[in-house]
Design a protein around this motif. Structure first.
Motif, PDB file in Angstrom:
ATOM      1  N   LYS A   1      -6.942  -5.348  -0.427  1.00 23.73           N
ATOM      2  CA  LYS A   1      -8.050  -4.392  -0.577  1.00 23.73           C
ATOM      3  C   LYS A   1      -9.223  -4.797   0.314  1.00 23.73           C
ATOM      4  CE  LYS A   1      -7.190  -2.693  -5.268  1.00 23.73           C
ATOM      5  NZ  LYS A   1      -7.663  -2.672  -6.674  1.00 23.73           N
TER       6      LYS A   1
ATOM      7  N   SER B   1       0.848  -1.183   0.000  1.00 23.71           N
ATOM      8  CA  SER B   1       0.000   0.000   0.000  1.00 23.71           C
ATOM      9  C   SER B   1       0.882   1.231   0.000  1.00 23.71           C
ATOM     10  CB  SER B   1      -0.898   0.006   1.248  1.00 23.71           C
ATOM     11  OG  SER B   1      -1.742   1.142   1.256  1.00 23.71           O
TER      12      SER B   1
ATOM     13  N   PHE C   1      -6.879  -3.778   4.540  1.00 22.76           N
ATOM     14  CA  PHE C   1      -5.843  -2.874   5.022  1.00 22.76           C
ATOM     15  C   PHE C   1      -6.236  -1.428   4.701  1.00 22.76           C
ATOM     16  CE2 PHE C   1      -1.914  -5.897   4.713  1.00 22.76           C
ATOM     17  CZ  PHE C   1      -2.609  -6.857   5.437  1.00 22.76           C
ATOM     18  N   THR C   2      -5.855  -0.522   5.582  1.00 22.14           N
ATOM     19  CA  THR C   2      -6.093   0.901   5.355  1.00 22.14           C
ATOM     20  C   THR C   2      -4.843   1.685   5.717  1.00 22.14           C
ATOM     21  OG1 THR C   2      -8.440   0.656   5.926  1.00 22.14           O
ATOM     22  CG2 THR C   2      -7.536   2.887   5.885  1.00 22.14           C
TER      23      THR C   2
ATOM     24  N   THR D   1      -4.383   6.929  -2.499  1.00 26.09           N
ATOM     25  CA  THR D   1      -3.900   5.675  -1.937  1.00 26.09           C
ATOM     26  C   THR D   1      -3.871   4.567  -2.988  1.00 26.09           C
ATOM     27  OG1 THR D   1      -6.135   5.090  -1.218  1.00 26.09           O
ATOM     28  CG2 THR D   1      -4.706   6.196   0.384  1.00 26.09           C
ATOM     29  N   TYR D   2      -3.041   3.585  -2.708  1.00 28.82           N
ATOM     30  CA  TYR D   2      -2.941   2.382  -3.545  1.00 28.82           C
ATOM     31  C   TYR D   2      -2.942   1.176  -2.622  1.00 28.82           C
ATOM     32  CZ  TYR D   2      -0.595  -1.539  -5.736  1.00 28.82           C
ATOM     33  OH  TYR D   2      -0.282  -2.798  -6.164  1.00 28.82           O
ATOM     34  N   TYR D   3      -3.615   0.114  -3.062  1.00 30.42           N
ATOM     35  CA  TYR D   3      -3.601  -1.148  -2.316  1.00 30.42           C
ATOM     36  C   TYR D   3      -3.360  -2.302  -3.278  1.00 30.42           C
ATOM     37  CZ  TYR D   3      -5.718   1.560   1.429  1.00 30.42           C
ATOM     38  OH  TYR D   3      -5.964   2.503   2.394  1.00 30.42           O
ATOM     39  N   GLU D   4      -2.503  -3.208  -2.867  1.00 35.01           N
ATOM     40  CA  GLU D   4      -2.318  -4.441  -3.612  1.00 35.01           C
ATOM     41  C   GLU D   4      -3.621  -5.232  -3.537  1.00 35.01           C
ATOM     42  OE1 GLU D   4      -1.532  -8.476  -4.439  1.00 35.01           O
ATOM     43  OE2 GLU D   4      -1.735  -7.847  -2.353  1.00 35.01           O
TER      44      GLU D   4
ATOM     45  N   LEU E   1      -0.637   1.827   9.006  1.00 38.70           N
ATOM     46  CA  LEU E   1      -1.247   0.787   8.181  1.00 38.70           C
ATOM     47  C   LEU E   1      -2.088  -0.079   9.107  1.00 38.70           C
ATOM     48  CD1 LEU E   1      -1.402  -0.421   5.294  1.00 38.70           C
ATOM     49  CD2 LEU E   1       0.322  -2.083   6.046  1.00 38.70           C
TER      50      LEU E   1
END
Length: 121
Positions: free
Chosen positions: A64, A48, A67-68, A57-60, A81
Motif C-alpha cells: 500500500k 493487488s 504499488f498502483t 482496487t485491493y492492495y496487500e 502494476l
C-alpha cells in the motif's frame, strides 16, 4: 483466455518497475484482474487486484502506498502494476490472474505466465 505478463527485471532498492498484463480471449464485462507473487520457498500471495465494472482496487498491506494497479487508458484490456520504492522483499515471480464471470460458467480463474522481479543492489 490469454494473459500476457511483461515488464519484470532487475532494479535497485528504491527503484521502480511497471508490469503489464494484456488480457484477451474473453468478452465478459465482469472480471477482476489481479497480480500475485511468489518468492522462493514461499506461498503465492495476492498483491493487488482491480474490478472491471467499478474499478475497485485491493492492495496487500505491505505494498500500500507503493504499488498502483490501473487499466491502460489507451488499451482497455491491458492492466498495469506500477511498483515504486521497491524493496528486496518484493523480489518474486509476479503472475497476472483473471477471475472472469459469465452466466453460463459462473466465476472462473485463469493464470498468465510469470515475470521475474528482482530487487537487489
Amino acid at each position: 483466455v490469454q494473459l500476457q505478463a511483461s515488464g519484470g527485471g532487475l532494479v535497485q532498492p528504491g527503484g521502480s518497475l511497471k508490469l503489464s498484463c494484456a488480457a484477451s480471449g474473453f468478452t465478459s464485462d465482469y472480471y477482476n484482474i489481479g497480480w500475485f507473487r511468489q518468492a522462493p520457498g514461499k506461498a503465492r500471495e495476492r498483491v493487488s487486484c482491480i474490478s472491471s465494472d467499478d474499478g475497485t482496487t485491493y492492495y496487500e498491506e505491505s505494498v500500500k502506498g507503493r504499488f498502483t494497479i490501473s487499466r491502460d487508458s489507451d488499451k482497455n484490456t491491458v492492466y498495469l502494476l506500477q511498483m515504486n520504492s521497491l524493496e528486496p522483499e518484493d523480489t518474486a515471480v509476479y503472475y497476472c490472474h483473471a477471475n472472469i464471470w459469465t452466466p453460463a460458467t459462473g466465476s472462473v480463474g485463469y493464470w498468465g505466465q510469470g515475470t521475474q522481479v528482482t530487487v537487489s543492489s
